[in-house]
Design a protein around this motif. Structure first.
Motif: not given
Length: 330
Positions: A278-287
């Motif tokens: 989801s958009d909520a975990d996008l930043a974490d997965q990119v990092r």
């Protein structure tokens, strides 16, 4: 035989794929002509619109054995123009926005519905769409060696020490680019060396003027962009098949895909692609992907092997030539 391909996108994946398909079909005994119909097949439907479009479709189809509608709106137009009287087919490249009976009735007038992924076929099957088959697109790889990383970064103006995240495509509502740009603020807090390059065009561009984010129009050489990238992100919500993801995998670049729609059919999580839910975990997965250099390299190698096996362009050309000849003669 002669085939008319109606598409409503004059740049991006549809242009790349269909231009290459039309050229390669010559070797299969099929003359294909691509018509950019975006100017005369509008988004709107309705009696007066459909009446005018029907006339335009019939004029364009004169002298062709088969008409191939690329996408649901083009299929609607062909149904209004031909119903079941003339051989025509459609490609369902993305997941349908609606399964309303009006759309399904029109799709069922086609002699064939070609789905770009098993997930799309299953969705249309549930809505009682008829005459469906799955033909996964292939990647038209350019001749010669792919660009090298240093040259590609120099040409794009990307520093060698940057961790480059790349996203390419049309700027539509369901593509997820504004959410990707917003998530990148969080990525940069912990990874200040990260840079995001988003390239495309369309009615809903992502926000501009954010530190570390570069929004550009369509690139002249997407393969150069893949060569420069450390990670390619496909945040699309309705994607049936992503040529960007397939090209990136073929280039040996790891991809991060939204875990829904047809993207789930393209790769296996952790083996040959990364996924986010989801958009909520996008930043974490990119990092996380940027932090794991060894894992990225392993995933990229596996992705390249999968692309070479699953997304062969020569196979796609043969499959489509077979479909055309079944509908329109030898």
């Amino acid at each position: 035989m002669r085939v008319l391909i109606l598409r409503r996108r004059h740049f991006g994946s549809a242009k790349t794929l269909l231009d290459a398909l039309a050229l390669a079909l010559d070797d299969e005994g099929v003359e294909a002509v691509v018509d950019d119909a975006e100017g005369w097949i509008p988004d709107q439907t309705g009696f007066s619109v459909d009446k005018d479009v029907t006339k335009a479709v019939k004029r364009a189809a004169q002298g062709f054995d088969v008409v191939h509608a690329w996408g649901y709106r083009a299929a609607w137009a062909c149904s209004e123009a031909f119903y079941v009287r003339s051989p025509w087919l459609y490609t369902a490249y993305d997941m349908p926005k609606t399964l309303h009976s009006d759309l399904i009735d029109r799709l069922n007038a086609a002699h064939r519905g070609v789905c770009s992924s098993p997930t799309i076929k299953a969705e249309l099957d549930r809505a009682d769409a008829l005459n469906l088959e799955t033909v996964v697109p292939g990647v038209p790889v350019p001749p010669g060696p792919l660009p090298d990383r240093d040259t590609a970064r120099a040409n794009l103006g990307v520093r060698e020490d940057a961790a480059l995240v790349l996203a390419l495509g049309r700027f539509d509502r369901d593509k997820g680019y504004p959410e990707l740009v917003e998530a990148f603020q969080d990525v940069r807090r912990e990874a200040p060396e990260a840079r995001l390059l988003v390239s495309g065009a369309g009615p809903f561009p992502p926000p501009l003027h954010q530190d570390g984010v570069d929004i550009r129009g369509p690139l002249s050489d997407v393969w150069e962009a893949y060569a420069a990238a450390d990670l390619v992100v496909v945040p699309d919500r309705r994607c049936g098949f992503s040529l960007v993801a397939a090209e990136a995998m073929w280039s040996g670049v790891p991809v991060l895909l939204r875990n829904e729609a047809g993207l789930q059919d393209m790769a296996e999580s952790g083996a040959n692609a990364f996924f986010f839910d989801s958009d909520a975990d996008l930043a974490d997965q990119v990092r996380a992907a940027l932090d794991m250099a060894m894992t990225r390299e392993t995933v990229a190698r596996s992705g390249r092997l999968r692309a070479e096996a699953r997304f062969k362009f020569s196979r796609y050309v043969r499959d489509m030539a077979h479909v055309y000849k079944e509908l329109g003669g030898p």
